[in-house]
Design an enzyme around this catalytic site. Structure first.
Site, PDB file in Angstrom:
ATOM      1  N   HIS A  35      -1.687 -38.081 -80.747  1.00 35.42           N
ATOM      2  CA  HIS A  35      -0.366 -38.615 -80.432  1.00 35.42           C
ATOM      3  C   HIS A  35       0.613 -38.071 -81.471  1.00 35.42           C
ATOM      4  O   HIS A  35       0.617 -38.497 -82.628  1.00 35.42           O
ATOM      5  CB  HIS A  35      -0.365 -40.139 -80.451  1.00 35.42           C
ATOM      6  CG  HIS A  35      -1.321 -40.736 -79.464  1.00 35.42           C
ATOM      7  ND1 HIS A  35      -1.782 -42.031 -79.558  1.00 35.42           N
ATOM      8  CD2 HIS A  35      -1.909 -40.218 -78.358  1.00 35.42           C
ATOM      9  CE1 HIS A  35      -2.606 -42.277 -78.557  1.00 35.42           C
ATOM     10  NE2 HIS A  35      -2.702 -41.192 -77.824  1.00 35.42           N
ATOM     11  N   PHE A  68      -9.957 -37.560 -81.977  1.00 37.75           N
ATOM     12  CA  PHE A  68     -10.353 -36.218 -82.405  1.00 37.75           C
ATOM     13  C   PHE A  68     -10.599 -36.232 -83.924  1.00 37.75           C
ATOM     14  O   PHE A  68     -10.389 -37.253 -84.586  1.00 37.75           O
ATOM     15  CB  PHE A  68      -9.266 -35.202 -82.054  1.00 37.75           C
ATOM     16  CG  PHE A  68      -8.873 -35.222 -80.600  1.00 37.75           C
ATOM     17  CD1 PHE A  68      -9.547 -34.451 -79.674  1.00 37.75           C
ATOM     18  CD2 PHE A  68      -7.826 -36.026 -80.154  1.00 37.75           C
ATOM     19  CE1 PHE A  68      -9.201 -34.484 -78.323  1.00 37.75           C
ATOM     20  CE2 PHE A  68      -7.469 -36.071 -78.809  1.00 37.75           C
ATOM     21  CZ  PHE A  68      -8.163 -35.291 -77.897  1.00 37.75           C
ATOM     22  N   SER A  74     -10.434 -35.570 -72.211  1.00 39.85           N
ATOM     23  CA  SER A  74      -9.304 -35.336 -73.113  1.00 39.85           C
ATOM     24  C   SER A  74      -9.567 -34.101 -73.956  1.00 39.85           C
ATOM     25  O   SER A  74     -10.667 -33.936 -74.494  1.00 39.85           O
ATOM     26  CB  SER A  74      -9.088 -36.543 -74.024  1.00 39.85           C
ATOM     27  OG  SER A  74      -8.676 -37.671 -73.291  1.00 39.85           O
ATOM     28  N   THR A 126      -5.017 -34.257 -70.550  1.00 39.95           N
ATOM     29  CA  THR A 126      -6.114 -34.553 -69.633  1.00 39.95           C
ATOM     30  C   THR A 126      -6.480 -33.333 -68.802  1.00 39.95           C
ATOM     31  O   THR A 126      -5.601 -32.689 -68.206  1.00 39.95           O
ATOM     32  CB  THR A 126      -5.734 -35.713 -68.697  1.00 39.95           C
ATOM     33  OG1 THR A 126      -5.434 -36.869 -69.484  1.00 39.95           O
ATOM     34  CG2 THR A 126      -6.876 -36.048 -67.754  1.00 39.95           C
ATOM     35  N   CYS A 128      -2.974 -34.738 -77.177  1.00 41.16           N
ATOM     36  CA  CYS A 128      -4.052 -35.170 -76.297  1.00 41.16           C
ATOM     37  C   CYS A 128      -3.612 -35.013 -74.841  1.00 41.16           C
ATOM     38  O   CYS A 128      -2.675 -35.670 -74.394  1.00 41.16           O
ATOM     39  CB  CYS A 128      -4.409 -36.631 -76.586  1.00 41.16           C
ATOM     40  SG  CYS A 128      -5.738 -37.268 -75.547  1.00 41.16           S
ATOM     41  N   THR A 148      -4.984 -30.829 -95.859  1.00 43.56           N
ATOM     42  CA  THR A 148      -4.751 -31.640 -97.057  1.00 43.56           C
ATOM     43  C   THR A 148      -3.379 -31.339 -97.639  1.00 43.56           C
ATOM     44  O   THR A 148      -3.016 -30.173 -97.823  1.00 43.56           O
ATOM     45  CB  THR A 148      -5.831 -31.354 -98.114  1.00 43.56           C
ATOM     46  OG1 THR A 148      -7.116 -31.632 -97.557  1.00 43.56           O
ATOM     47  CG2 THR A 148      -5.621 -32.229 -99.344  1.00 43.56           C
ATOM     48  N   ALA A 179       3.621 -33.914 -69.419  1.00 49.60           N
ATOM     49  CA  ALA A 179       4.715 -34.740 -68.912  1.00 49.60           C
ATOM     50  C   ALA A 179       6.028 -34.430 -69.639  1.00 49.60           C
ATOM     51  O   ALA A 179       6.022 -33.913 -70.761  1.00 49.60           O
ATOM     52  CB  ALA A 179       4.365 -36.221 -69.089  1.00 49.60           C
TER      53      ALA A 179
END
Length: 236
Positions: free
Chosen positions: A108, A2, A47, A56, A54, A154, A70
């Protein structure tokens, strides 16, 4: 992959706990609505970044989609605190034609950070964050990137050491387009540090372990020499 540029804000319209025999393995199924602007080219298995995580795509229609979360993801992110009506940052995975307006984001989550304070500065807001895992501070540098709930921002200040923190500033334009602006002190955000820093750290450590048997005195000498040469050039 991404960019950290949030496309739209979606709304959690349903949450369903999954049993152990389901595809979610005992996690949670989220249904997110108000997502029509990113579903025109959607396919099952795509995704999508939901608050920087991330996930699905398992079902979708013209305005909403469903994803499974999960148990491990629930433990590592703030998605477990979502409720019906919660707003979330959404971004589709990059394509070959995507403009890189932010930075490389994997989706992640490294840790969760808590908002310590929010300080107005003109029409901007300065947010101070403290990470649950303080080790991530070594990857956060002033003027570098950090991903907060999926938004590439930033870093304006960093305080290392025990009780360390960092700050980012949200301008008025950004406040209207990310969920962070609506949060308050004590709330949590998902954090993904810039992966470039991780690769550099591993490469440098591997180089010196191989060349110097793990003796970092060589690195210290190199840095000292560079500093001395710089000081000499300034003094001329």
């Amino acid at each position: 992959m991404f960019t950290g540029i949030v496309e739209i804000l979606g709304t959690v319209s349903a949450l369903e706990e999954l049993d152990q025999t389901s595809s979610g393995g005992g996690g949670t199924s989220l249904t997110i609505s108000d997502a029509q602007d990113i579903l025109g080219d959607a396919n099952l298995g795509d995704s999508i970044s939901v608050n920087g995580t991330c996930l699905t795509l398992t079902e979708f229609d013209k305005t909403s989609f469903k994803v499974g979360v999960a148990p491990e993801t629930l433990r590592r992110t703030n998605l477990g605190s979502l409720k019906k009506g919660s707003r979330v940052n959404l971004e589709r995975a990059v394509s070959a034609t995507t403009r890189m307006g932010g930075h490389f984001v994997q989706g992640h989550v490294d840790t969760i950070a808590t908002i310590l304070s929010i300080t107005p500065d003109g029409n901007a807001l300065t947010f101070r964050f403290q990470p649950r895992d303080p080790s991530v501070l070594r990857y956060i540098v002033e003027k570098g990137y950090v991903t907060l709930d999926g938004a590439s921002l930033t870093v304006t200040q960093v305080q290392d050491g025990p009780g360390g923190w960092w700050e980012v500033m949200l301008i008025a334009y950004t406040q209207e387009r990310v969920v962070t602006a609506a949060k308050k002190a004590g709330d949590d955000v998902n954090v993904e540090v810039d992966m470039v820093g991780k690769y550099v750290e591993k490469s440098v450590a591997g180089y010196f372990e191989g060349k110097a048997g793990g003796d970092f005195a060589m690195l210290e000498k190199m840095v000292s020499r560079i500093v001395d040469e710089r000081l000499k050039s300034i003094g001329k």
